[in-house]
Design a protein around this motif. Structure first.
Motif, PDB file in Angstrom:
ATOM      1  N   GLU A   1       0.689  -1.333  -0.065  1.00 18.86           N
ATOM      2  CA  GLU A   1      -0.035   0.175   0.069  1.00 18.86           C
ATOM      3  C   GLU A   1       0.907   1.177   0.052  1.00 18.86           C
ATOM      4  OE1 GLU A   1      -2.409  -3.296   1.752  1.00 18.86           O
ATOM      5  OE2 GLU A   1      -0.340  -2.396   2.109  1.00 18.86           O
ATOM      6  N   LEU A   2       2.091   1.264   0.393  1.00 20.16           N
ATOM      7  CA  LEU A   2       3.006   2.237   0.319  1.00 20.16           C
ATOM      8  C   LEU A   2       3.160   2.805  -0.922  1.00 20.16           C
ATOM      9  CD1 LEU A   2       5.936   1.234   2.781  1.00 20.16           C
ATOM     10  CD2 LEU A   2       4.299   2.944   3.440  1.00 20.16           C
ATOM     11  N   LYS A   3       2.868   2.431  -2.222  1.00 19.38           N
ATOM     12  CA  LYS A   3       3.387   2.996  -3.426  1.00 19.38           C
ATOM     13  C   LYS A   3       1.787   4.008  -3.608  1.00 19.38           C
ATOM     14  CE  LYS A   3       0.532  -0.468  -6.076  1.00 19.38           C
ATOM     15  NZ  LYS A   3      -0.489  -0.931  -4.698  1.00 19.38           N
ATOM     16  N   ASP A   4       0.881   4.067  -2.949  1.00 18.28           N
ATOM     17  CA  ASP A   4      -0.122   4.791  -3.274  1.00 18.28           C
ATOM     18  C   ASP A   4      -0.215   5.896  -2.070  1.00 18.28           C
ATOM     19  OD1 ASP A   4      -1.127   3.358  -5.224  1.00 18.28           O
ATOM     20  OD2 ASP A   4      -2.209   2.084  -4.072  1.00 18.28           O
ATOM     21  N   ILE A   5       0.945   5.882  -1.141  1.00 20.71           N
ATOM     22  CA  ILE A   5       0.915   7.124  -0.226  1.00 20.71           C
ATOM     23  C   ILE A   5       1.469   8.335  -0.636  1.00 20.71           C
ATOM     24  CG2 ILE A   5       1.671   7.533   2.405  1.00 20.71           C
ATOM     25  CD1 ILE A   5      -0.543   5.288   1.873  1.00 20.71           C
ATOM     26  N   TYR A   6       1.045   9.644  -0.167  1.00 25.67           N
ATOM     27  CA  TYR A   6       1.831  10.893  -0.751  1.00 25.67           C
ATOM     28  C   TYR A   6       2.963  10.779   0.101  1.00 25.67           C
ATOM     29  CZ  TYR A   6      -3.111  12.740  -1.503  1.00 25.67           C
ATOM     30  OH  TYR A   6      -4.188  12.683  -2.232  1.00 25.67           O
ATOM     31  N   ASP A   7       3.847  11.287  -1.062  1.00 28.47           N
ATOM     32  CA  ASP A   7       5.486  11.368  -0.647  1.00 28.47           C
ATOM     33  C   ASP A   7       5.630  12.080   1.016  1.00 28.47           C
ATOM     34  OD1 ASP A   7       6.006  10.099  -2.848  1.00 28.47           O
ATOM     35  OD2 ASP A   7       6.769  12.040  -3.755  1.00 28.47           O
ATOM     36  N   ILE A   8       4.967  13.097   1.096  1.00 25.97           N
ATOM     37  CA  ILE A   8       5.071  14.114   2.360  1.00 25.97           C
ATOM     38  C   ILE A   8       4.795  13.076   3.731  1.00 25.97           C
ATOM     39  CG2 ILE A   8       2.764  15.062   2.491  1.00 25.97           C
ATOM     40  CD1 ILE A   8       4.056  17.547   3.243  1.00 25.97           C
ATOM     41  N   ALA A   9       3.892  12.135   3.328  1.00 29.70           N
ATOM     42  CA  ALA A   9       3.554  11.104   4.646  1.00 29.70           C
ATOM     43  C   ALA A   9       4.465  10.030   4.884  1.00 29.70           C
ATOM     44  CB  ALA A   9       2.178  10.625   4.143  1.00 29.70           C
ATOM     45  N   LYS A  10       5.453   9.966   4.192  1.00 28.37           N
ATOM     46  CA  LYS A  10       6.407   9.023   4.036  1.00 28.37           C
ATOM     47  C   LYS A  10       7.929   9.522   4.819  1.00 28.37           C
ATOM     48  CE  LYS A  10       4.897   6.899  -0.261  1.00 28.37           C
ATOM     49  NZ  LYS A  10       5.430   6.367  -1.410  1.00 28.37           N
ATOM     50  N   THR A  11       8.297   8.735   5.936  1.00 22.99           N
ATOM     51  CA  THR A  11       9.518   8.853   6.445  1.00 22.99           C
ATOM     52  C   THR A  11      10.332   7.536   6.552  1.00 22.99           C
ATOM     53  OG1 THR A  11       9.174   8.016   8.773  1.00 22.99           O
ATOM     54  CG2 THR A  11       8.237  10.353   8.247  1.00 22.99           C
ATOM     55  N   PRO A  12      11.793   7.589   6.716  1.00 28.39           N
ATOM     56  CA  PRO A  12      12.531   6.256   6.402  1.00 28.39           C
ATOM     57  C   PRO A  12      12.190   5.122   7.221  1.00 28.39           C
ATOM     58  CG  PRO A  12      13.850   8.403   6.558  1.00 28.39           C
ATOM     59  CD  PRO A  12      12.486   8.750   6.776  1.00 28.39           C
ATOM     60  N   ASP A  13      11.304   5.521   8.482  1.00 27.73           N
ATOM     61  CA  ASP A  13      10.981   4.403   9.192  1.00 27.73           C
ATOM     62  C   ASP A  13       9.547   4.436   9.897  1.00 27.73           C
ATOM     63  OD1 ASP A  13      11.490   6.660  10.898  1.00 27.73           O
ATOM     64  OD2 ASP A  13      13.345   5.757  11.721  1.00 27.73           O
ATOM     65  N   GLY A  14       8.826   5.380   9.205  1.00 23.85           N
ATOM     66  CA  GLY A  14       7.248   5.284   9.397  1.00 23.85           C
ATOM     67  C   GLY A  14       6.411   5.997   8.294  1.00 23.85           C
ATOM     68  N   VAL A  15       5.064   5.847   8.465  1.00 19.42           N
ATOM     69  CA  VAL A  15       4.126   6.519   7.648  1.00 19.42           C
ATOM     70  C   VAL A  15       3.042   7.170   8.168  1.00 19.42           C
ATOM     71  CG1 VAL A  15       3.148   4.073   7.326  1.00 19.42           C
ATOM     72  CG2 VAL A  15       2.873   5.827   5.514  1.00 19.42           C
ATOM     73  N   ALA A  16       2.545   7.996   7.497  1.00 23.16           N
ATOM     74  CA  ALA A  16       1.371   8.712   8.291  1.00 23.16           C
ATOM     75  C   ALA A  16       0.008   8.081   7.769  1.00 23.16           C
ATOM     76  CB  ALA A  16       1.378  10.248   7.770  1.00 23.16           C
ATOM     77  N   VAL A  17      -0.554   7.655   8.894  1.00 23.82           N
ATOM     78  CA  VAL A  17      -1.683   6.720   8.599  1.00 23.82           C
ATOM     79  C   VAL A  17      -2.835   7.759   8.075  1.00 23.82           C
ATOM     80  CG1 VAL A  17      -3.676   5.596   9.608  1.00 23.82           C
ATOM     81  CG2 VAL A  17      -1.337   5.107  10.406  1.00 23.82           C
ATOM     82  N   ASN A  18      -2.802   9.022   8.732  1.00 25.79           N
ATOM     83  CA  ASN A  18      -3.661  10.174   8.237  1.00 25.79           C
ATOM     84  C   ASN A  18      -3.046  11.203   8.965  1.00 25.79           C
ATOM     85  OD1 ASN A  18      -4.976   9.958  10.952  1.00 25.79           O
ATOM     86  ND2 ASN A  18      -6.090   8.326  10.392  1.00 25.79           N
ATOM     87  N   PHE A  19      -3.785  12.389   8.258  1.00 25.32           N
ATOM     88  CA  PHE A  19      -3.282  13.464   8.982  1.00 25.32           C
ATOM     89  C   PHE A  19      -3.956  14.781   9.023  1.00 25.32           C
ATOM     90  CE2 PHE A  19      -1.980  13.103   4.659  1.00 25.32           C
ATOM     91  CZ  PHE A  19      -2.315  14.256   4.159  1.00 25.32           C
ATOM     92  N   SER A  20      -3.611  15.865   9.820  1.00 23.35           N
ATOM     93  CA  SER A  20      -4.195  17.092   9.496  1.00 23.35           C
ATOM     94  C   SER A  20      -3.472  18.356   9.283  1.00 23.35           C
ATOM     95  CB  SER A  20      -5.175  17.391  11.054  1.00 23.35           C
ATOM     96  OG  SER A  20      -6.021  16.426  11.387  1.00 23.35           O
ATOM     97  N   ALA A  21      -3.946  19.468   9.337  1.00 24.32           N
ATOM     98  CA  ALA A  21      -3.184  20.699   8.855  1.00 24.32           C
ATOM     99  C   ALA A  21      -3.474  21.636   9.913  1.00 24.32           C
ATOM    100  CB  ALA A  21      -3.741  21.328   7.677  1.00 24.32           C
ATOM    101  N   LEU A  22      -2.260  22.239  10.401  1.00 21.75           N
ATOM    102  CA  LEU A  22      -2.506  23.087  11.555  1.00 21.75           C
ATOM    103  C   LEU A  22      -2.538  24.355  10.988  1.00 21.75           C
ATOM    104  CD1 LEU A  22      -2.176  23.513  14.789  1.00 21.75           C
ATOM    105  CD2 LEU A  22       0.489  24.136  14.250  1.00 21.75           C
ATOM    106  N   GLY A  23      -3.473  25.165  11.330  1.00 19.20           N
ATOM    107  CA  GLY A  23      -3.607  26.480  10.773  1.00 19.20           C
ATOM    108  C   GLY A  23      -4.540  27.586  11.561  1.00 19.20           C
ATOM    109  N   LEU A  24      -5.267  28.196  11.043  1.00 14.39           N
ATOM    110  CA  LEU A  24      -6.011  29.133  12.039  1.00 14.39           C
ATOM    111  C   LEU A  24      -7.334  29.166  11.843  1.00 14.39           C
ATOM    112  CD1 LEU A  24      -4.099  32.205  11.115  1.00 14.39           C
ATOM    113  CD2 LEU A  24      -3.924  31.156  13.033  1.00 14.39           C
TER     114      LEU A  24
END
Length: 352
Positions: free
Chosen positions: A116-139
């Motif tokens: 499934e990693l092939k379908d994950i956004y690049d920004i969500a990948k690290t060398p030893d982890g993967v973002a399951v989901n995320f939010s944006a911090l803003g105002l």
């Protein structure tokens, strides 16, 4: 000319040679299944979604039980446990991912075990982890006080900002993040030393301190900043704003400042467990489109899998799609985290 016997020998030899070229892993048996996998999890909606979208199908398909331990990322405990961690999977934020990697508490993920990693956004990948989901911090802002939406992180410290402001206490990746963004804008480069935050501190004293309604510690106290303290502006995530606006019916909106938003990720990592193969398979279940869609529909958690499709009204309330993801900054946590304490001191000295 070869006779029949010679031809058969040659054919057999060729077959043996061809077989030798087949990778040893092809068709390799799966390692033994453990009776149980253990992972920490954030209590509340995240845990409920995890049980429904991930744990139930994984247990049904594999027969492996999954124990969820509601807790913050237990890095100190994992460090003390060394090569015998009680957790197979660590769920944490980006900063904890960085620290865990530096301390040798986690291992690199094997893409062969997590297709499934092939379908994950690049920004969500690290060398030893993967973002399951995320939010944006803003105002987050109240439209009654902001007929024209805020546009910049500097609206937190502007003499033209209307009403009261709520900000989070300095922690791993909230207040220290927007202070770093301000410092970058004021100095021209990302800050690396505590003194690089001096101008930010002076600006906060001048314009944030007189307007500061509360320094919050969690989601509940941030909500109270709007309902009880009458705040018109706060630092918050898109998912939290969407959920609270839906529940409270307050006219709250979310905006990513022009300088860029901050990705607040829920990252999955594998510890130094002997159950690495099955832990990675469980992470794969977290990344499946059907699981990610449930998280999105039941909590406005932005999917890290780029193939996930959600309704337009849901997509509008989260960082969904490459165009919105491109508005998120790649924060230099390796520069911020080592001086986290000093940044916090600058903040408190400025607003107290």
């Amino acid at each position: 000319m070869l006779d029949r016997r010679s031809l058969l020998k040659l054919t057999a030899a060729g077959a043996i040679a061809a077989a030798a070229l087949v990778p040893a892993t092809a068709g390799a048996a799966e390692p033994p299944k453990p009776a149980k996998l253990t992972m920490n999890v954030y209590a509340g909606p995240f845990e409920a979604n995890m049980r429904k979208a991930v744990i139930a199908p994984f247990e049904a398909d594999t027969g492996i039980k999954v124990e969820l331990v509601p807790s913050a990322p237990p890095l100190a405990k994992l460090q003390a446990q060394g090569a015998s961690p009680e957790l197979d999977i660590l769920i944490a934020g980006i900063v904890e991912n960085l620290i865990a990697g530096q301390q040798g508490l986690i291992v690199k993920l094997d893409p062969d075990n997590i297709p499934e990693l092939k379908d994950i956004y690049d920004i969500a990948k690290t060398p030893d982890g993967v973002a399951v989901n995320f939010s944006a911090l803003g105002l987050a802002y109240d439209k009654r006080q902001w007929p024209t939406p805020p546009t910049s992180w500097f609206d937190l410290a502007s003499d033209k900002t209307p009403g009261k402001i709520v900000v989070r206490q300095p922690d791993a990746q909230n207040t220290v993040a927007w202070m770093a963004i301000m410092a970058k804008e004021m100095n021209g480069t990302w800050p690396e030393k505590p003194e690089d935050y001096k101008k930010v501190g002076e600006l906060l004293t001048k314009n944030l301190k007189p307007r500061l309604a509360a320094i919050t510690t969690n989601t509940a106290t941030t909500r109270a900043g709007f309902t009880n303290a009458g705040a018109g502006l706060a630092v918050w995530t898109d998912s939290q704003v969407a959920a609270f606006a839906n529940e409270s019916k307050l006219p709250l909106e979310f905006v990513i400042p022009k300088e860029g938003g901050v990705m607040i990720a829920t990252t999955a990592m594998v510890t130094r467990t002997p159950n690495k193969y099955w832990a990675e398979k469980l992470i794969g279940y977290m990344l499946r489109p059907e699981a990610q869609k449930i998280f999105a529909l039941n909590g406005y958690y932005a999917p890290s899998n780029k193939t996930v499709v959600v309704p337009d009204d849901v997509a509008a309330k989260m960082v969904y799609g490459q165009a919105k993801i491109d508005t998120l900054l790649r924060m230099p946590w390796d520069k911020i985290t080592p001086i986290n304490q000093q940044i916090s001191e600058t903040f408190y000295e400025a607003v107290n």
